[in-house]
Design an enzyme around this catalytic site. Structure first.
Site, mmCIF file in Angstrom:
data_model
loop_
_atom_site.group_PDB
_atom_site.id
_atom_site.type_symbol
_atom_site.label_atom_id
_atom_site.label_comp_id
_atom_site.label_asym_id
_atom_site.label_seq_id
_atom_site.Cartn_x
_atom_site.Cartn_y
_atom_site.Cartn_z
ATOM 1 N N GLU A 29 2.499 -15.894 -14.202
ATOM 2 C CA GLU A 29 2.602 -14.485 -14.395
ATOM 3 C C GLU A 29 1.756 -13.635 -15.791
ATOM 4 O O GLU A 29 1.599 -12.959 -15.919
ATOM 5 C CB GLU A 29 4.608 -14.099 -14.984
ATOM 6 C CG GLU A 29 5.064 -13.676 -13.406
ATOM 7 C CD GLU A 29 4.485 -13.712 -12.311
ATOM 8 O OE1 GLU A 29 3.834 -12.552 -12.472
ATOM 9 O OE2 GLU A 29 5.569 -13.775 -11.029
ATOM 10 N N TYR A 112 7.732 -5.597 -16.722
ATOM 11 C CA TYR A 112 7.813 -6.745 -15.429
ATOM 12 C C TYR A 112 7.731 -8.839 -15.105
ATOM 13 O O TYR A 112 8.604 -8.716 -14.386
ATOM 14 C CB TYR A 112 5.901 -5.887 -14.528
ATOM 15 C CG TYR A 112 5.927 -7.033 -13.554
ATOM 16 C CD1 TYR A 112 5.705 -7.138 -11.966
ATOM 17 C CD2 TYR A 112 4.840 -8.543 -13.984
ATOM 18 C CE1 TYR A 112 5.625 -7.861 -11.520
ATOM 19 C CE2 TYR A 112 4.215 -9.072 -13.143
ATOM 20 C CZ TYR A 112 5.181 -9.138 -12.077
ATOM 21 O OH TYR A 112 4.504 -10.382 -10.955
ATOM 22 N N ASP A 130 5.517 -4.556 -9.971
ATOM 23 C CA ASP A 130 4.223 -4.489 -10.253
ATOM 24 C C ASP A 130 3.348 -3.692 -9.275
ATOM 25 O O ASP A 130 3.568 -2.330 -9.082
ATOM 26 C CB ASP A 130 4.021 -5.919 -9.812
ATOM 27 C CG ASP A 130 2.791 -5.814 -8.343
ATOM 28 O OD1 ASP A 130 3.662 -5.164 -7.260
ATOM 29 O OD2 ASP A 130 2.110 -6.255 -8.121
ATOM 30 N N CYS A 185 -1.598 -3.244 2.614
ATOM 31 C CA CYS A 185 -1.620 -1.515 1.669
ATOM 32 C C CYS A 185 -2.491 -1.954 0.015
ATOM 33 O O CYS A 185 -1.543 -1.275 -0.464
ATOM 34 C CB CYS A 185 -0.069 -1.039 1.714
ATOM 35 S SG CYS A 185 0.406 0.400 1.758
ATOM 36 N N CYS A 192 -3.717 0.209 7.774
ATOM 37 C CA CYS A 192 -2.368 0.611 8.221
ATOM 38 C C CYS A 192 -2.004 0.205 9.853
ATOM 39 O O CYS A 192 -1.099 0.334 10.376
ATOM 40 C CB CYS A 192 -2.611 1.825 8.468
ATOM 41 S SG CYS A 192 -2.979 3.146 7.004
ATOM 42 N N CYS A 195 0.510 -2.803 9.517
ATOM 43 C CA CYS A 195 1.027 -2.322 8.234
ATOM 44 C C CYS A 195 2.438 -2.709 9.478
ATOM 45 O O CYS A 195 2.700 -1.577 10.313
ATOM 46 C CB CYS A 195 0.560 -1.191 7.701
ATOM 47 S SG CYS A 195 2.374 -1.330 6.616
ATOM 48 N N CYS A 201 6.324 4.871 7.470
ATOM 49 C CA CYS A 201 5.265 5.491 6.258
ATOM 50 C C CYS A 201 5.190 6.937 6.095
ATOM 51 O O CYS A 201 4.698 7.451 7.365
ATOM 52 C CB CYS A 201 3.897 4.462 6.605
ATOM 53 S SG CYS A 201 2.549 5.048 4.326
#
Length: 283
Positions: A29, A112, A130, A185, A192, A195, A201
């Site tokens: 991280e 985060y 995030d 995305c 799209c 997706c 959406c």
DNA sequence: AAATCGGGGTG
DNA sequence: CACCCAGATTT
């Protein structure tokens, strides 16, 4: 639906391996703070081989962390991670803490990273936000491309509302939303057509308003050459194990004023230390 | 809220 | 060449 999509399309990443240690999650991280996944993976492997436990890293000088960081960028993260290893060794018995509160007390761990470690290393049920999830929420929920100023806290309510009740499902939902933002995305030219959220959406339903974003010109007050100077000096010191005379910096940064600012900044940030006779080295 | 902190990959 | 990347910290 995101969880189902994730079950099929999740990448095989090191930190998703069964039995991956919490220390490895914390290291990953840190490296992933503003550095792409593809560039983190080999470096993470080196770190965990060399320092399998926090105490292993804590036992070495901080400068070794800066060297091993190589070209991941933002080298202060290496210093913070080393300080984390020290704090974990001294205050938490050498084990990465599992609650958000304790994690936030570690240097370089913000909102985060604290949540990410609690969720992905320990399976706690928290919303994680995030850059990927911010974008997915902005589009799928708020109906506009991610043009607003970065403010993860603003998206926490939306993530909280969507989070599955079950701990394990919540963790997979967090990871799935991040993966969706990373693979589908995406910031430019989102896919799209493949997706899983296309039919719900808000951005698509509204007809993709503001598809061409006119961003305000990022005004930088610092001189780009100054930024370059820092990196040049740091690179020089990373390459040599012994102290380096300040005069040698002239090869990397010819302008004296620029060189002076770079050295002062690096000293202030603790990335380098001064020894006797105008010599410098990593801490 | 805005600025700073890196370096490499990409459209 | 501008933008982006599993952000954090300081002002």
């Amino acid at each position: 639906m995101v969880v189902d999509w994730f079950a099929v399309h999740a990448r095989d990443l090191p930190w998703r391996r069964p039995g991956f240690p919490a220390w490895g999650t914390l290291v990953s991280e840190f490296m992933l703070q503003q550095t792409p996944v593809i560039r983190v993976i080999p470096r993470l492997d080196e770190w965990l081989t060399r320092w399998p436990e926090p105490a292993d890293l804590a036992a070495e000088p901080a400068g070794e962390a800066v060297r091993a960081w190589q070209s991941l960028g933002y080298p202060r993260r290496a210093l913070n991670l080393h300080a984390c290893a020290v704090a974990i060794t001294e205050r938490f018995g050498g084990a990465v803490p599992n609650d958000v509160e304790a994690l936030l007390s570690l240097p370089g761990v913000g909102d985060y990273t604290a949540r990410a470690v609690a969720v992905f290393a320990f399976g706690s049920r928290h919303p994680v936000v995030d850059t990927n999830i911010r974008r997915v929420i902005a589009r799928a929920v708020d109906g506009h491309p991610d043009a607003s100023t970065p403010n993860p806290k603003r998206d926490l309510p939306a993530m909280t509302a969507l989070l599955p009740a079950d701990d394990s499902a919540a963790a997979r939902f967090n990871a799935g939303m991040m993966e969706l933002g990373a693979l589908v995305c995406t910031a430019r030219s989102p896919k799209c057509e493949i997706c899983p959220l296309a039919h719900v959406c808000a951005w698509r339903t509204a007809g993709y308003p503001d598809r061409e974003i006119t961003r305000k010109p990022k005004q930088k007050k610092y001189e780009g050459s100054d930024r370059q100077a820092r990196g040049a000096i740091l690179k020089l010191l990373r390459a040599t194990a012994h102290p380096v005379a300040g005069t040698r910096f002239a090869e990397a940064v010819p302008d004296p004023a620029q060189r002076g600012r770079a050295i002062t900044g690096l000293l202030t940030d603790g990335l380098i230390v001064a020894s006797a006779d105008d010599e410098f080295t990593l801490p």
